[in-house]
Scaffold this active site. Structure first.
Site, PDB file in Angstrom:
ATOM      1  N   LYS A 298     -73.818 -16.795 -66.873  1.00 49.19           N
ATOM      2  CA  LYS A 298     -73.410 -18.176 -66.272  1.00 49.19           C
ATOM      3  C   LYS A 298     -71.817 -18.321 -66.396  1.00 49.19           C
ATOM      4  O   LYS A 298     -71.101 -18.058 -67.237  1.00 49.19           O
ATOM      5  CB  LYS A 298     -74.269 -19.216 -66.817  1.00 49.19           C
TER       6      LYS A 298
ATOM      7  N   ASP B  91     -79.180 -23.512 -74.157  1.00 44.76           N
ATOM      8  CA  ASP B  91     -78.910 -23.015 -72.830  1.00 44.76           C
ATOM      9  C   ASP B  91     -79.964 -21.917 -72.018  1.00 44.76           C
ATOM     10  O   ASP B  91     -79.793 -21.634 -71.182  1.00 44.76           O
ATOM     11  CB  ASP B  91     -77.403 -22.745 -72.514  1.00 44.76           C
TER      12      ASP B  91
END
Length: 283
Positions: free
Chosen positions: A12, A138
């Site tokens: 990401k 996350d």
């Protein structure tokens, strides 16, 4: 009967990362925009009839026991589902470690998704989410891998429906940055966090990438690792839409609308030999 399966775990990028107040539990509240990109770890799974978790990797830098998030994810999946059995997990790492790209979190989340698929969706998405949140802040983002606004400690997610598509030249210098260290050393009084919890994209037809690029961890990381600024300066010479460090770094990316420009930037960055260079796109 043994079952073999495979899944990809993407990296990401943080297009925006504001660090808000520090909570009593030590975590920081954040306001971030995260997008998954086409740089992947590969996870191969084989179910076992006997109980136990085996982690296999050709890399000596990857832990093989309980301190690997893959092991944690598998252990919690079996405990939560009540399934008796075991699993062998082979990980092929392509995402640099401790680089601000979420590789370990992605691996854990995608393994949860794969195990749940193998065992016929024995757990609801809410149950998977709760496991993911326990593993890391996350990790929940990677359950669905959709461009999202992240709040809370990164676990409160609002999917962005129409995020514009860009090419990214991603440069990862050969240093590792501890996420814990980066957050512990940030100067919150300099981030202006009081009025920063206001990112919304209900309508992003007029989305401008330059308006949102920000990373509150960039200053503290670049002070300790000057190569971050060096890479940013080099990328700026390629005339990108913008340049930013991702997450807690040290990875830096340049943003390009045109693929040919991105390819030229990638070649230029390779020639400077400041780290591993990848050309990626949102997925």
């Amino acid at each position: 009967m043994e079952i073999e399966a495979f899944i990809k775990a993407p990296a990401k990028l943080n297009l925006h990362l504001r660090v808000l107040n520090r909570r009593k539990d030590g975590y920081h509240e954040i306001n971030s925009i995260m997008v998954p990109v086409s740089l992947y770890d590969f996870i191969y799974v084989r179910t076992l009839s006997e109980e136990g978790i085996e982690i296999i990797s050709e890399s000596d830098n990857i832990p093989k026991g309980e301190d690997n998030l893959l092991w944690t994810a598998a252990d919690r999946f079996f405990k939560c589902s009540g399934i008796r059995g075991g699993v062998s997990v082979k990980i092929v790492k392509n995402i640099p470690v401790a680089a601000g790209l979420g590789g370990g979190s992605s691996d854990a989340a995608r393994l949860l998704v794969l195990l749940n698929s193998i065992f016929k969706d024995v757990l609801s998405f809410k149950a998977l989410y709760n496991i993911a949140k326990e593993i890391g802040a996350d990790v929940p983002f990677f359950l669905r891998c959709k461009g999202s606004i992240a709040r809370g400690i990164g676990d409160i997610l609002e999917e962005i429906p129409h995020i514009p598509s860009f090419w990214y030249v991603l440069v990862c210098p050969p240093v590792r940055v501890s996420t814990k260290w980066a957050y512990e050393n940030i100067k919150l009084e300099l981030t202006g966090y009081e009025n920063s919890n206001n990112i919304t994209f209900q309508d992003i037809d007029d989305f401008s990438i330059s308006e949102i690029l920000r990373n509150d961890l960039e200053e503290v990381v670049s002070e300790r690792y000057p190569v971050v600024r060096e890479i940013e300066d080099l990328l700026m010479e390629t005339k990108p839409e913008g340049v930013l460090m991702s997450g807690s770094g040290p990875s830096v990316f340049g943003i390009y609308e045109d693929l040919d420009n991105a390819k030229e930037a990638k070649d230029m960055m390779i020639s400077h030999q400041v780290g591993d260079v990848f050309l990626v796109k949102e997925i």
